[in-house]
Scaffold this motif. Sequence first.
Motif, PDB file in Angstrom:
ATOM      1  N   ASN A  81       8.476  80.992  51.178  1.00 51.71           N
ATOM      2  CA  ASN A  81       7.522  81.288  50.107  1.00 51.71           C
ATOM      3  C   ASN A  81       7.092  82.738  50.272  1.00 51.71           C
ATOM      4  O   ASN A  81       6.211  83.047  51.062  1.00 51.71           O
ATOM      5  N   HIS A  82       7.751  83.614  49.530  1.00 50.17           N
ATOM      6  CA  HIS A  82       7.412  85.032  49.613  1.00 50.17           C
ATOM      7  C   HIS A  82       6.389  85.333  48.527  1.00 50.17           C
ATOM      8  O   HIS A  82       6.667  85.196  47.331  1.00 50.17           O
ATOM      9  N   ILE A  83       5.200  85.730  48.949  1.00 50.27           N
ATOM     10  CA  ILE A  83       4.085  85.971  48.040  1.00 50.27           C
ATOM     11  C   ILE A  83       3.943  87.477  47.833  1.00 50.27           C
ATOM     12  O   ILE A  83       3.848  88.229  48.799  1.00 50.27           O
ATOM     13  N   GLN A  84       3.949  87.880  46.573  1.00 48.99           N
ATOM     14  CA  GLN A  84       3.726  89.279  46.239  1.00 48.99           C
ATOM     15  C   GLN A  84       2.360  89.390  45.582  1.00 48.99           C
ATOM     16  O   GLN A  84       2.051  88.645  44.652  1.00 48.99           O
ATOM     17  N   ILE A  85       1.551  90.311  46.100  1.00 48.44           N
ATOM     18  CA  ILE A  85       0.194  90.502  45.607  1.00 48.44           C
ATOM     19  C   ILE A  85       0.136  91.831  44.869  1.00 48.44           C
ATOM     20  O   ILE A  85       0.486  92.871  45.428  1.00 48.44           O
ATOM     21  N   CYS A  86      -0.289  91.796  43.612  1.00 52.38           N
ATOM     22  CA  CYS A  86      -0.412  93.025  42.842  1.00 52.38           C
ATOM     23  C   CYS A  86      -1.474  93.904  43.476  1.00 52.38           C
ATOM     24  O   CYS A  86      -2.572  93.443  43.800  1.00 52.38           O
ATOM     25  N   ASN A  87      -1.145  95.172  43.644  1.00 48.28           N
ATOM     26  CA  ASN A  87      -1.997  96.113  44.351  1.00 48.28           C
ATOM     27  C   ASN A  87      -2.479  97.250  43.451  1.00 48.28           C
ATOM     28  O   ASN A  87      -2.995  98.238  43.932  1.00 48.28           O
TER      29      ASN A  87
END
Length: 166
Positions: A81-87
């Motif tokens: 589960n690769h989580i990408q967080i908008c920065n």
Amino acid sequence: MFQFNQENHQKSQEILAKYPSDKKRSAIMPFLWLAQEQDGDNILSKDKIEYVAQLLSIPVIQVYEVATFYTMYNLENVGANHIQICNTVPCSLVGSKDILATIEKLTGVKENTISPNGKFSFSKVECLGACNAAPVIQINNKQYHEKMNKEKMLELFYKLSGLENI
């Protein structure tokens, strides 16, 4: 050496048919996506990048430039589960840093590393294109979760872990 399986070979031919023969370089992105997804490892290895370059008759560096520019392509191993967080600024203003801290605490790892059980990894990305629903995260380049907060992240983490929410 990597090559497309029969299904992806067929898809690649359908993709190429959409472009003029002298513009087949335009198929870099969909070809990279097919290569990344094919083995279920969610990674673009050197072999996969070289294969795409060979298919499109272009220099490997041109394929590598695309693969390194877009965050949807993984050049290193990621968790299941690769989580990408908008920065970006809109997401940061409404709590993406809190989401990031929550994920670090829940997984026990820092950005761009994989949890010991292999289930999680996460990274910051520059834009997920949903500023009106900030903060936004994306899981495995497929699932978007909008208007995230600590509570929603905790609930989602337990769901992805296969655990009861306690």
